[in-house]
Design a protein around this motif. Structure first.
Motif, short mmCIF file in Angstrom:
data_model
loop_
_atom_site.label_atom_id
_atom_site.label_comp_id
_atom_site.label_asym_id
_atom_site.label_seq_id
_atom_site.Cartn_x
_atom_site.Cartn_y
_atom_site.Cartn_z
N ARG A 149 20.66 -3.11 -20.84
CA ARG A 149 21.60 -2.75 -19.78
C ARG A 149 20.88 -1.99 -18.68
O ARG A 149 20.12 -1.07 -18.95
N LYS A 150 21.12 -2.39 -17.43
CA LYS A 150 20.48 -1.73 -16.30
C LYS A 150 21.52 -1.43 -15.23
O LYS A 150 22.62 -1.99 -15.26
N THR A 151 21.16 -0.56 -14.30
CA THR A 151 22.05 -0.26 -13.19
C THR A 151 21.27 -0.29 -11.89
O THR A 151 20.05 -0.11 -11.87
N ILE A 152 22.01 -0.51 -10.80
CA ILE A 152 21.44 -0.42 -9.47
C ILE A 152 22.42 0.36 -8.60
O ILE A 152 23.63 0.12 -8.67
N LYS A 153 21.91 1.30 -7.84
CA LYS A 153 22.76 2.11 -6.99
C LYS A 153 22.79 1.54 -5.58
O LYS A 153 21.74 1.30 -4.98
N ILE A 154 24.00 1.30 -5.07
CA ILE A 154 24.19 0.77 -3.73
C ILE A 154 25.06 1.77 -2.98
O ILE A 154 26.25 1.89 -3.26
N LYS A 155 24.43 2.50 -2.07
CA LYS A 155 25.09 3.61 -1.38
C LYS A 155 25.61 4.59 -2.43
O LYS A 155 24.85 5.13 -3.20
N ILE A 210 0.86 -1.19 0.00
CA ILE A 210 0.00 0.00 0.00
C ILE A 210 0.89 1.24 0.00
O ILE A 210 1.76 1.40 0.86
N GLY A 211 0.71 2.09 -0.97
CA GLY A 211 1.50 3.31 -1.09
C GLY A 211 1.25 3.96 -2.42
O GLY A 211 0.44 3.48 -3.21
N GLU A 212 1.93 5.03 -2.66
CA GLU A 212 1.71 5.77 -3.90
C GLU A 212 2.87 5.60 -4.89
O GLU A 212 2.65 5.24 -6.05
N THR A 213 4.09 5.87 -4.45
CA THR A 213 5.23 5.82 -5.37
C THR A 213 6.45 5.22 -4.67
O THR A 213 6.51 5.15 -3.44
N LEU A 214 7.41 4.81 -5.49
CA LEU A 214 8.72 4.36 -5.04
C LEU A 214 9.75 4.82 -6.05
O LEU A 214 9.42 5.04 -7.23
N PRO A 215 11.02 4.93 -5.66
CA PRO A 215 12.05 5.15 -6.66
C PRO A 215 12.08 3.94 -7.61
O PRO A 215 11.89 2.80 -7.16
N ALA A 216 12.31 4.17 -8.88
CA ALA A 216 12.42 3.06 -9.82
C ALA A 216 13.57 2.14 -9.40
O ALA A 216 13.47 0.91 -9.48
N ASP A 217 14.67 2.72 -8.94
CA ASP A 217 15.81 1.96 -8.45
C ASP A 217 15.72 1.92 -6.92
O ASP A 217 16.23 2.79 -6.24
N HIS A 218 15.04 0.91 -6.41
CA HIS A 218 14.81 0.86 -4.96
C HIS A 218 15.31 -0.43 -4.32
O HIS A 218 14.99 -0.71 -3.16
N GLY A 219 16.08 -1.24 -5.05
CA GLY A 219 16.52 -2.53 -4.53
C GLY A 219 17.29 -2.43 -3.23
O GLY A 219 16.99 -3.14 -2.25
N TYR A 220 18.29 -1.54 -3.19
CA TYR A 220 19.09 -1.40 -1.98
C TYR A 220 18.28 -0.79 -0.83
O TYR A 220 18.34 -1.25 0.31
N THR A 280 12.32 -6.79 -6.39
CA THR A 280 11.88 -5.40 -6.34
C THR A 280 10.38 -5.32 -6.64
O THR A 280 9.80 -6.22 -7.25
N ILE A 281 9.76 -4.26 -6.19
CA ILE A 281 8.31 -4.10 -6.31
C ILE A 281 7.96 -3.52 -7.67
O ILE A 281 8.58 -2.56 -8.12
N THR A 282 7.00 -4.14 -8.32
CA THR A 282 6.61 -3.66 -9.65
C THR A 282 5.63 -2.50 -9.54
O THR A 282 4.91 -2.33 -8.55
N GLY A 283 5.63 -1.68 -10.57
CA GLY A 283 4.73 -0.53 -10.63
C GLY A 283 4.74 0.05 -12.03
O GLY A 283 5.34 -0.50 -12.95
N ILE A 284 4.09 1.18 -12.19
CA ILE A 284 4.01 1.85 -13.49
C ILE A 284 5.08 2.94 -13.53
O ILE A 284 5.03 3.89 -12.74
N PRO A 285 6.07 2.82 -14.42
CA PRO A 285 7.15 3.81 -14.44
C PRO A 285 6.68 5.15 -14.99
O PRO A 285 5.84 5.21 -15.89
#
Length: 220
Positions: free
Chosen positions: A169-175, A26-36, A59-64
């Motif tokens: 190609r994708k990226t994920i930000k960790i710290k 339940i919520g409205e939005t998340l960062p697209a890159d939210h894995g970390y 990771t949680i799916t949503g509408i980008p």
């Protein structure tokens, strides 16, 4: 109370068997890159998932919105945690139910989870796979195929193309670090190999949504 969804695949799960807990979000939005950020928030509430080997957090799916965020929906946004079937670990994981997670400037609440078994599929897809030292698509794909060989999985691995007809190609930000990976599709899997790949995954950062394979529906 834990909602149980029983599904018979005709295939015995690996020992120890693996399951998924699927929490409504339940919520409205998340960062697209939210894995970390998601992993960090979960670990604060449930340290057992931080310490346990063999845990994968999707990771949680949503509408980008194409601006670095996703919009959450009631029907499609779920938090899925894949873990060994261990009653104590599952019991500890259930402490997440009803909790609020803060990810950056975003807040979400988790519902009561469903208890799911892994289902075989002849095509599996991972949104992102990261293999340390491999950032070029051609070299990465060779490394991914080698990882499958080490697991004794016979399947055809490929990197899907993005909307620009380029390797996905994708990226994920960790710290403060940015980690590069690629989407991966594995086709022509037997039921046994499909379950094996869902359990083991390939590459690293499984708790941050990387290397987690799910059944793929569509044109590979």
């Amino acid at each position: 109370m834990l909602a149980v969804e029983s599904q018979k695949s005709g295939v015995d799960l690996l020992v120890p068997p693996y399951v998924e807990l699927s929490f409504g979000v339940i919520g409205e939005t998340l960062p697209a890159d939210h894995g970390y950020g998601l992993y960090s928030a979960i670990s604060k509430i449930c340290p057992a998932l931080h310490e346990q080997e063999g845990v994968s957090i999707q990771t949680i799916t949503g509408i980008p919105d194409r601006r670095g965020r996703i919009y959450l929906t009631k029907d499609k946004s779920f938090l899925r945690i894949r873990l060994p079937y261990d009653p104590d670990l599952i019991s500890r994981s259930l402490t997440l139910a009803g909790k609020q997670l803060t990810i950056g400037n975003h807040r979400i609440s988790l519902g009561i989870p469903q208890f799911l078994t892994l289902q075989p599929a002849d095509i599996l897809k991972a949104r992102i796979v990261v293999i340390k030292g491999f950032q070029d698509a051609e070299a990465f794909l060779k490394a991914a195929k080698y990882k499958l060989q080490l697991l004794d999985i016979n399947g055809v691995a490929s990197i899907p193309l993005n909307e620009k007809e380029e390797p996905d190609r994708k990226t994920i930000k960790i710290k403060s670090f940015t980690v590069v990976g690629f989407g991966v599709v594995v086709e022509n899997l037997t039921a046994e190999d499909s379950i094996k790949l869902q359990v083991a995954g390939i590459g690293g950062k499984h708790r941050m949504g990387c290397g987690v394979f799910v059944p793929f529906r569509g044109e590979a």
